[in-house]
Design a protein around this motif. Sequence first.
Motif, PDB file in Angstrom:
ATOM      1  N   ALA A 146       0.836  -1.180   0.000  1.00 21.79           N
ATOM      2  CA  ALA A 146       0.000   0.000   0.000  1.00 21.79           C
ATOM      3  C   ALA A 146       0.868   1.225   0.000  1.00 21.79           C
ATOM      4  N   ALA A 147       2.060   1.091   0.410  1.00 22.70           N
ATOM      5  CA  ALA A 147       2.892   2.217   0.594  1.00 22.70           C
ATOM      6  C   ALA A 147       3.301   2.907  -0.647  1.00 22.70           C
ATOM      7  N   THR A 148       3.215   2.249  -1.774  1.00 22.08           N
ATOM      8  CA  THR A 148       3.663   2.899  -2.975  1.00 22.08           C
ATOM      9  C   THR A 148       2.566   3.683  -3.660  1.00 22.08           C
ATOM     10  N   GLY A 149       1.345   3.522  -3.279  1.00 23.71           N
ATOM     11  CA  GLY A 149       0.241   4.278  -3.824  1.00 23.71           C
ATOM     12  C   GLY A 149      -0.122   5.406  -2.906  1.00 23.71           C
ATOM     13  N   SER A 191       4.987   7.290 -17.586  1.00 25.35           N
ATOM     14  CA  SER A 191       6.090   7.376 -16.621  1.00 25.35           C
ATOM     15  C   SER A 191       5.948   8.620 -15.772  1.00 25.35           C
ATOM     16  N   ALA A 192       6.120   8.464 -14.454  1.00 23.45           N
ATOM     17  CA  ALA A 192       5.982   9.589 -13.547  1.00 23.45           C
ATOM     18  C   ALA A 192       7.300  10.318 -13.342  1.00 23.45           C
ATOM     19  N   GLY A 207      -2.358   6.824  -7.347  1.00 23.78           N
ATOM     20  CA  GLY A 207      -1.192   7.689  -7.325  1.00 23.78           C
ATOM     21  C   GLY A 207       0.004   6.994  -7.957  1.00 23.78           C
ATOM     22  N   LEU A 208       1.196   7.402  -7.569  1.00 20.62           N
ATOM     23  CA  LEU A 208       2.422   6.857  -8.141  1.00 20.62           C
ATOM     24  C   LEU A 208       2.675   5.447  -7.615  1.00 20.62           C
ATOM     25  N   PHE A 209       2.773   4.495  -8.532  1.00 16.78           N
ATOM     26  CA  PHE A 209       3.146   3.120  -8.204  1.00 16.78           C
ATOM     27  C   PHE A 209       4.640   3.026  -8.485  1.00 16.78           C
ATOM     28  N   VAL A 210       5.449   3.014  -7.432  1.00 14.67           N
ATOM     29  CA  VAL A 210       6.899   3.044  -7.563  1.00 14.67           C
ATOM     30  C   VAL A 210       7.394   1.694  -8.087  1.00 14.67           C
ATOM     31  N   VAL A 240       4.014   7.627  -1.440  1.00 12.52           N
ATOM     32  CA  VAL A 240       5.183   8.501  -1.493  1.00 12.52           C
ATOM     33  C   VAL A 240       4.851   9.837  -2.154  1.00 12.52           C
ATOM     34  N   ASP A 241       3.956   9.816  -3.142  1.00  7.47           N
ATOM     35  CA  ASP A 241       3.649  11.044  -3.863  1.00  7.47           C
ATOM     36  C   ASP A 241       2.628  11.929  -3.147  1.00  7.47           C
TER      37      ASP A 241
END
Length: 182
Positions: free
Chosen positions: A41-44, A68-69, A131-134, A164-165
């Motif tokens: 969950a942390a990457t979203g 790409s972000a 959001g951003l999926f790292v 993160v974002d």
Amino acid sequence: MMQMTKIKKSLSVFLCAVLIAAAALTTTGCNSSSAQSGSSAATGSSSAAAGSSSAAAGSSGTAGDSSSAAQSAPASGTAGSVLGEGETVFAFEVTDGDGGTTAFEIHTDKTTVGEALAELGLIAGEEGQYGLFVTEVNGIAADYDKDGTYWAFYVDGECASAGVDSTEITAGAVYALKLEKA
């Protein structure tokens, strides 16, 4: 009257089940146990949304489209590297799949951790519905579909409650991305 009480009771049971499921998704997103399933969950943007995640996830963990972000080259560095320019300073740690950690001191004027790290080329990923999926940190790629690995996002040693974002920078905090396996 009796039917209204029945409806309220059913609704209460349903809401409790949803809360329990959300809590379970949040706690599984940042554990490195191979028995865990799902992505961080942390990457979203939201750990309850499981993806990340953010957190998860992520955190927070499903990628929507593939744009790409962050397209900067990775800013590969050694432990203790000082990167960026700006008034706000925070620590950033990257833990690879073997448990090796690379520490950075980040200087920035950006407002979110994701913005600061992307600007320096430390993270890259795909924008998704959460959001951003790292998918890459400091040149190290994670591919959940291929080998079950993902980037889990931590704030001061605890699994992040947002991606993160969307996590605003707190001066002096320690942010970390750890390569974990489901």
